[in-house]
Design a protein around this motif. Structure first.
Motif, PDB file in Angstrom:
ATOM      1  N   GLY A 449       0.885  -1.159   0.027  1.00 12.68           N
ATOM      2  CA  GLY A 449      -0.128   0.036   0.018  1.00 12.68           C
ATOM      3  C   GLY A 449       0.813   1.320  -0.006  1.00 12.68           C
ATOM      4  O   GLY A 449       0.567   2.001  -0.668  1.00 12.68           O
ATOM      5  N   LEU A 450       2.136   1.366   0.812  1.00 13.19           N
ATOM      6  CA  LEU A 450       2.897   2.391   0.916  1.00 13.19           C
ATOM      7  C   LEU A 450       3.535   2.536  -0.567  1.00 13.19           C
ATOM      8  O   LEU A 450       3.561   3.672  -1.103  1.00 13.19           O
ATOM      9  CB  LEU A 450       3.882   2.371   1.845  1.00 13.19           C
ATOM     10  CG  LEU A 450       4.954   3.443   1.992  1.00 13.19           C
ATOM     11  CD1 LEU A 450       3.861   4.617   2.355  1.00 13.19           C
ATOM     12  CD2 LEU A 450       5.813   3.145   3.116  1.00 13.19           C
ATOM     13  N   PHE A 451       3.768   1.584  -1.205  1.00 10.79           N
ATOM     14  CA  PHE A 451       4.488   1.343  -2.520  1.00 10.79           C
ATOM     15  C   PHE A 451       3.691   2.165  -3.656  1.00 10.79           C
ATOM     16  O   PHE A 451       3.823   3.040  -4.261  1.00 10.79           O
ATOM     17  CB  PHE A 451       4.678   0.031  -2.913  1.00 10.79           C
ATOM     18  CG  PHE A 451       5.141   0.011  -4.520  1.00 10.79           C
ATOM     19  CD1 PHE A 451       6.391   0.161  -5.070  1.00 10.79           C
ATOM     20  CD2 PHE A 451       4.294  -0.542  -5.340  1.00 10.79           C
ATOM     21  CE1 PHE A 451       6.738   0.193  -6.097  1.00 10.79           C
ATOM     22  CE2 PHE A 451       4.348  -0.591  -6.628  1.00 10.79           C
ATOM     23  CZ  PHE A 451       5.778  -0.317  -7.218  1.00 10.79           C
ATOM     24  N   LEU A 452       2.197   1.969  -3.567  1.00  6.54           N
ATOM     25  CA  LEU A 452       1.017   2.322  -4.326  1.00  6.54           C
ATOM     26  C   LEU A 452       1.047   3.952  -3.942  1.00  6.54           C
ATOM     27  O   LEU A 452       0.824   4.642  -5.030  1.00  6.54           O
ATOM     28  CB  LEU A 452       0.007   1.597  -4.173  1.00  6.54           C
ATOM     29  CG  LEU A 452      -0.093   0.239  -4.808  1.00  6.54           C
ATOM     30  CD1 LEU A 452      -1.404  -0.219  -4.390  1.00  6.54           C
ATOM     31  CD2 LEU A 452       0.145   0.214  -6.260  1.00  6.54           C
ATOM     32  N   LYS A 469     -11.056   7.653  -1.216  1.00  4.24           N
ATOM     33  CA  LYS A 469     -12.095   6.880  -1.961  1.00  4.24           C
ATOM     34  C   LYS A 469     -11.861   6.496  -3.345  1.00  4.24           C
ATOM     35  O   LYS A 469     -12.190   5.529  -4.055  1.00  4.24           O
ATOM     36  CB  LYS A 469     -13.373   7.142  -1.561  1.00  4.24           C
ATOM     37  CG  LYS A 469     -13.615   6.998   0.031  1.00  4.24           C
ATOM     38  CD  LYS A 469     -15.430   7.522   0.032  1.00  4.24           C
ATOM     39  CE  LYS A 469     -16.240   6.600  -0.306  1.00  4.24           C
ATOM     40  NZ  LYS A 469     -17.547   6.965  -0.344  1.00  4.24           N
ATOM     41  N   GLN A 470     -11.414   7.723  -4.101  1.00  3.38           N
ATOM     42  CA  GLN A 470     -11.546   7.665  -5.769  1.00  3.38           C
ATOM     43  C   GLN A 470     -10.159   7.387  -6.224  1.00  3.38           C
ATOM     44  O   GLN A 470      -9.859   7.310  -7.538  1.00  3.38           O
ATOM     45  CB  GLN A 470     -11.969   9.079  -5.816  1.00  3.38           C
ATOM     46  CG  GLN A 470     -13.392   9.387  -5.449  1.00  3.38           C
ATOM     47  CD  GLN A 470     -13.727  10.757  -5.769  1.00  3.38           C
ATOM     48  OE1 GLN A 470     -13.032  11.614  -6.295  1.00  3.38           O
ATOM     49  NE2 GLN A 470     -14.845  11.224  -4.970  1.00  3.38           N
ATOM     50  N   GLY A 471      -9.137   7.217  -5.464  1.00  3.64           N
ATOM     51  CA  GLY A 471      -7.687   7.012  -6.043  1.00  3.64           C
ATOM     52  C   GLY A 471      -7.562   5.639  -6.777  1.00  3.64           C
ATOM     53  O   GLY A 471      -8.270   4.514  -6.279  1.00  3.64           O
ATOM     54  N   ILE A 472      -7.082   5.460  -7.753  1.00  2.00           N
ATOM     55  CA  ILE A 472      -6.882   3.996  -8.663  1.00  2.00           C
ATOM     56  C   ILE A 472      -5.807   3.193  -7.598  1.00  2.00           C
ATOM     57  O   ILE A 472      -6.071   2.225  -7.793  1.00  2.00           O
ATOM     58  CB  ILE A 472      -5.918   4.203  -9.872  1.00  2.00           C
ATOM     59  CG1 ILE A 472      -5.994   3.209 -10.530  1.00  2.00           C
ATOM     60  CG2 ILE A 472      -4.817   5.149  -9.964  1.00  2.00           C
ATOM     61  CD1 ILE A 472      -7.448   2.367 -10.826  1.00  2.00           C
ATOM     62  N   ASN A 473      -5.094   4.028  -6.862  1.00  3.22           N
ATOM     63  CA  ASN A 473      -4.085   3.329  -6.042  1.00  3.22           C
ATOM     64  C   ASN A 473      -4.938   2.743  -4.760  1.00  3.22           C
ATOM     65  O   ASN A 473      -4.640   1.299  -4.228  1.00  3.22           O
ATOM     66  CB  ASN A 473      -2.872   4.132  -5.322  1.00  3.22           C
ATOM     67  CG  ASN A 473      -3.549   5.391  -4.695  1.00  3.22           C
ATOM     68  OD1 ASN A 473      -4.844   5.583  -4.582  1.00  3.22           O
ATOM     69  ND2 ASN A 473      -2.559   6.350  -4.496  1.00  3.22           N
ATOM     70  N   VAL A 474      -5.804   3.050  -4.406  1.00  3.68           N
ATOM     71  CA  VAL A 474      -6.512   2.586  -3.257  1.00  3.68           C
ATOM     72  C   VAL A 474      -7.513   1.344  -3.755  1.00  3.68           C
ATOM     73  O   VAL A 474      -7.562   0.309  -3.195  1.00  3.68           O
ATOM     74  CB  VAL A 474      -7.739   3.536  -2.805  1.00  3.68           C
ATOM     75  CG1 VAL A 474      -8.780   2.932  -2.007  1.00  3.68           C
ATOM     76  CG2 VAL A 474      -6.910   4.797  -2.197  1.00  3.68           C
ATOM     77  N   MET A 475      -7.976   1.423  -5.140  1.00  2.00           N
ATOM     78  CA  MET A 475      -8.688  -0.031  -5.775  1.00  2.00           C
ATOM     79  C   MET A 475      -7.789  -0.918  -5.760  1.00  2.00           C
ATOM     80  O   MET A 475      -7.949  -2.143  -5.641  1.00  2.00           O
ATOM     81  CB  MET A 475      -9.468   0.589  -7.092  1.00  2.00           C
ATOM     82  CG  MET A 475     -10.293   1.769  -6.664  1.00  2.00           C
ATOM     83  SD  MET A 475     -11.160   1.979  -8.539  1.00  2.00           S
ATOM     84  CE  MET A 475     -11.741   0.384  -8.910  1.00  2.00           C
TER      85      MET A 475
END
Length: 534
Positions: A449-452, A469-475
């Motif tokens: 997660g930190l890498f993303l 909520k809307q970041g592609i990294n979160v998904m």
């Protein structure tokens, strides 16, 4: 002026459909139209369809029994509950504690005009939510029962009455929320607690609704008579939609008077409400000795402070911990039932190793729902230079962000593991694997997660929900972590006949450890350098 103010209020409510907070710019016409279509599809298709289905199940048996008024009473109460909840926070933020109160009051605009515009926006929002319930209910009734002009007029009038009741309730409840918000100190935790309580209540009602509806239909006559005897106004409320002119006249006068009184009260007290501030208690200075903290401790405290200061951050990024605690509670309370179920699985010949793999997978997939480390870099936004200018190594800052997720996720994981180890009768080796693998997995997904978060930061947001909520990294983090957790059981299912469960889990742990070391090395060297120059 009223028209301009009303347009401003409605634009603020639906701001997200016209403005992209993630990119900090206006949405294109096509994007706006698509968002509106999706919103209408959810409101009309999903919610409207759900309440149409409920109406169809209630209307026919109740109207056949001559209890049409009870049908409208039930649907009306649901509409009032949904409308009040849907518009209460709009009333709280748009009417009582709006950020532009000072600016509007400084302009030559009558106070009554401001109040009227804001009340109208609250009314329209409440009407929207209540119509999702009542329009399907009325249409189903018109199909199932014979109608006349009185019933048509009464049905339409009931929708208007319900929206007016929602307006008044929203004003009262919004005032209570506004007053409480000025006095509460730990607003973030209170918001999170209330939100979780609402979710729990929603699911409780959802699972109990079917049995309640069946009981209501079977005993409609008994419940109807009780309502007539002990709550006659509710009986008249239901009779409105059946064209009872006496009920229509009584409620028209009462609701009109209450609405006029509400507007009068708000007009007279709006300035006092709009300019009110939270009370500040006087404190006497006391000299205290502050314990010196290490760099790591100070940065970790800073990250936890940022995390606990935002209800959106906590609610959206820690559902995994919430579910792990719920699972642990269920194991403690219903431990005997789970143990009995396992014995039945063994009796059917199910492999014990497969059960162990399932338990580990459930814990890992649930832990993967936590993703607070992913948006942690993006949430610094334009203030990221503050951390970069501190006389500390960038890795110290990144490791503090990492530790927040590891601690918030790891403690519930350990609790869940302990419940499984105590409850289930596995071998020592199996219990060790249940304890080790989810913890290694927790560290791995935190590093990933930190890498993303470093590779795909968003530092230009205007709303913190954009990176949360809307970041592609979160998904990628959530779905990728869940997929990795599911691989544990999927791979074992394919090769279980060829490998022992302990050997397989040991190999899985080794793969996770190697992946974690690779990510850790990259983050400490290359990742820290990227963060330094973001």
């Amino acid at each position: 002026m009223f028209k301009i103010l009303l347009k401003k209020q409605m634009t603020e409510i639906f701001r997200g459909y016209f403005y992209d907070a993630k990119k900090n710019k206006k949405r294109s016409l096509f994007s706006t139209i698509m968002f509106i279509i999706i919103y209408l599809a959810i409101m009309i298709g999903v919610l409207g369809g759900m309440f149409t289905y409920l109406s169809a199940g209630l209307c026919e048996p109740l109207t056949t029994a001559g209890m049409g008024w009870l049908y409208f009473l039930i649907m009306g109460m649901i509409a009032i509950a949904l409308g009040s909840f849907g518009s209460i926070f709009n009333t709280y933020s748009g009417l009582y504690l709006s950020k532009d109160n000072d600016m509007l009051l400084s302009l030559p605009i009558p106070t009554g005009c401001i109040v009227a515009a804001r009340l109208t926006s609250v009314y329209l929002l409440g009407l929207l939510y209540s119509a999702v319930v009542m329009v399907p209910a009325v249409i189903v009734y018109w199909i199932e029962a014979p109608i006349n002009i009185s019933i048509v007029i009464g049905s339409m009038f009931l929708i208007i009455i319900i929206s007016a009741v929602i307006l008044v309730l929203s004003c009262v409840l919004g005032w209570c929320v506004a007053k409480l918000s000025l006095k509460l100190k730990n607003k973030s935790f209170v918001t999170v607690f209330l939100s979780l309580a609402f979710f729990a209540l929603y699911y409780f009602v959802y699972f109990k609704a079917q049995s309640v509806i069946q009981d209501l239909i079977m005993n409609a006559a008994i419940y109807g008579q009780k309502v007539k005897d002990s709550a006659y106004p509710l009986y008249l409320f239901g009779k409105i939609a059946e064209g009872d002119w006496l009920a229509i006249g009584i409620f028209a006068v009462i609701v009109a008077l209450i609405c006029i009184f509400t507007f009068w009260i708000l007009s007279r007290s709006f300035i006092g409400i709009a300019t009110s501030t939270a009370s500040t208690a006087k404190k006497k200075y006391k000299e205290k000795h502050v314990t010196r903290k290490s760099i790591s401790s100070a940065l970790l405290a800073k990250e936890f402070g940022r995390f606990t200061s935002s209800p959106n951050y906590m609610l959206n990024c820690t559902m995994g911990s919430v579910f792990l605690i719920i699972i642990s509670g269920a194991l403690i309370i219903k431990g005997g039932d789970f143990a009995g179920a396992l014995n039945q699985f063994y009796a059917t010949g199910m492999d014990q190793g497969f059960i162990v793999a399932i338990i580990i997978t459930i814990i890992c997939v649930t832990a993967a729902m936590n993703d607070m480390v992913v948006p942690s870099v993006s949430l610094e936004g334009k203030s990221i230079w503050i951390g970069q200018s501190l006389p500390v190594e960038p890795w110290n800052i990144l490791s503090a962000k990492l530790m927040v997720q590891i601690l918030v996720t790891g403690i519930p994981v350990i609790l869940c593991e302990a419940c499984c180890v105590v409850l289930f009768d596995f071998g020592i080796a199996e219990k060790i694997m249940i304890c080790i693998i989810p913890l290694i997995f927790t560290v791995l997904i935190a590093l990933f997660g930190l890498f993303l978060g470093i590779k795909m930061p968003n530092l230009t947001w205007t709303s913190e929900l954009a990176p949360i909520k809307q970041g592609i990294n979160v998904m990628i983090a959530m779905f990728g972590g869940a997929a990795l957790g599911m691989l544990i059981i999927a791979v074992y299912y394919l090769i279980k006949s060829k490998i022992d469960i302990i050997l397989y889990l040991g190999m899985t742990a080794a793969v996770f450890i190697v992946a974690a070391i690779i990510l850790y090395t990259w983050l400490k060297k290359k990742g820290a350098q990227i963060y330094r120059f973001l």
